[in-house]
Design an enzyme around this catalytic site. Structure first.
Site, PDB file in Angstrom:
ATOM      1  N   GLU A   1       0.872  -1.179   0.000  1.00  0.00           N
ATOM      2  CA  GLU A   1       0.000   0.000   0.000  1.00  0.00           C
ATOM      3  C   GLU A   1       0.907   1.226   0.000  1.00  0.00           C
ATOM      4  OE1 GLU A   1      -2.646   2.568  -0.300  1.00  0.00           O
ATOM      5  OE2 GLU A   1      -1.620   2.730   1.622  1.00  0.00           O
TER       6      GLU A   1
ATOM      7  N   CYS B   1       3.927  -2.508  -8.518  1.00  0.00           N
ATOM      8  CA  CYS B   1       2.608  -2.066  -8.047  1.00  0.00           C
ATOM      9  C   CYS B   1       2.733  -0.851  -7.112  1.00  0.00           C
ATOM     10  CB  CYS B   1       1.859  -3.235  -7.416  1.00  0.00           C
ATOM     11  SG  CYS B   1       0.087  -2.974  -7.400  1.00  0.00           S
TER      12      CYS B   1
ATOM     13  N   HIS C   1       2.840  -8.059 -10.405  1.00  0.00           N
ATOM     14  CA  HIS C   1       3.679  -8.657  -9.357  1.00  0.00           C
ATOM     15  C   HIS C   1       4.386  -9.928  -9.818  1.00  0.00           C
ATOM     16  CE1 HIS C   1       1.928  -6.381  -5.903  1.00  0.00           C
ATOM     17  NE2 HIS C   1       0.848  -6.352  -6.666  1.00  0.00           N
TER      18      HIS C   1
ATOM     19  N   GLU D   1       6.826 -11.277  -8.560  1.00  0.00           N
ATOM     20  CA  GLU D   1       7.323 -11.990  -7.367  1.00  0.00           C
ATOM     21  C   GLU D   1       6.320 -13.024  -6.861  1.00  0.00           C
ATOM     22  OE1 GLU D   1       6.227  -8.954  -7.500  1.00  0.00           O
ATOM     23  OE2 GLU D   1       5.091  -8.408  -5.696  1.00  0.00           O
TER      24      GLU D   1
HETATM   25  N1  GLN Z   1      -3.426   0.068  -4.690  1.00  0.00           N
HETATM   26  C1  GLN Z   1      -2.210  -0.014  -3.958  1.00  0.00           C
HETATM   27  C2  GLN Z   1      -1.626   1.355  -3.646  1.00  0.00           C
HETATM   28  O1  GLN Z   1      -2.185   2.363  -3.942  1.00  0.00           O
HETATM   29  C3  GLN Z   1      -1.194  -0.858  -4.672  1.00  0.00           C
HETATM   30  C4  GLN Z   1      -1.614  -2.296  -4.674  1.00  0.00           C
HETATM   31  C5  GLN Z   1      -0.497  -3.282  -4.739  1.00  0.00           C
HETATM   32  O2  GLN Z   1       0.676  -2.989  -4.526  1.00  0.00           O
HETATM   33  N2  GLN Z   1      -0.866  -4.523  -4.968  1.00  0.00           N
HETATM   34  O3  GLN Z   1      -0.592   1.406  -3.069  1.00  0.00           O
END
Ligand code: GLN
Length: 201
Positions: free
Chosen positions: A50, A81, A175, A177
């Site tokens: 996040e 991400c 991702h 990983e």
């Molecule tokens: N939506 C997330 C964010 O704003 C990212 C999601 C993720 O890393 N799987 O950080």
């Protein structure tokens, strides 16, 4: 040369999975939380998780400015991400207090795919990754809204940019990983090796 030492920013997110993928791609992988630990690595992965939380913890741990300084100085970085969001020079709809490290001249839209679809998988053809397409795992994933002239687009999905590279910085919306396929990590480890060689010349 010895295997490169690659850190994984270990403030929040899927740190363990990146450590395993990097080790499988012949790097010495270790978690990084503090500036002293950051100083010891040849490259850094910023995991999924996040981005608001990672941003706030990076400031709290006093590692945000050192991260910016090392990225500016050309340390190879790879963000997946939330990590991609952290590497964006600009983000759309940031949460309050959310800062980025920056390093890639791009505008990223958070949760861009999330609105239609919480989570999905799709085959993604990534430039620079040999062989069959990569299995892209998208979890409330961002996409890249636009890029500057220095940024190379490595992959798109549904007409949206999902992988980019600018110099020694790499980012994917998805991702790798989580899949057991370490080809994207190998690409990054190669970038770290090339940078070490260039620095030692
Ligand atoms: N939506 C997330 C964010 O704003 C990212 C999601 C993720 O890393 N799987 O950080």
């Amino acid at each position: 040369m010895t295997d490169p030492v690659i850190g994984v920013l270990a403030l929040q997110g899927d740190v363990r999975e990146h450590l395993i993928a990097l080790a499988a791609a012949d790097a010495v992988a270790r978690p990084v939380r503090r500036p002293e630990e950051l100083a010891e690595v040849d490259g850094l992965v910023i995991p999924g998780g996040e981005s608001t939380t990672i941003s706030k913890l990076a400031v709290l741990f006093g590692v945000m400015e050192p991260l910016r300084a090392r990225v500016r100085a050309g340390m190879p970085v790879y963000g997946t991400c939330a990590g991609m969001i952290m590497l964006a020079d600009k983000i759309l709809d940031p949460r309050s207090g959310q800062e980025t490290i920056g390093g890639i001249d791009m505008i990223v839209r958070r949760n861009a795919f999330g609105r239609q679809n919480e989570s999905f998988e799709a085959e993604v053809d990534v430039r620079g990754v040999p062989g069959h397409p990569v299995e892209g795992v998208f979890i409330r994933a961002p996409w890249v809204e636009s890029v500057g002239a220095e940024v190379e687009v490595l992959a798109e999905h549904d007409g949206h940019i999902v992988a980019v590279r600018q110099g020694t910085a790499l980012a994917t919306s998805f991702h790798p990983e989580l899949t057991g396929d370490h080809r994207v990590h190998s690409l990054f480890v190669d970038m770290v090796r090339a940078n070490r060689t260039a620095e030692s010349l």
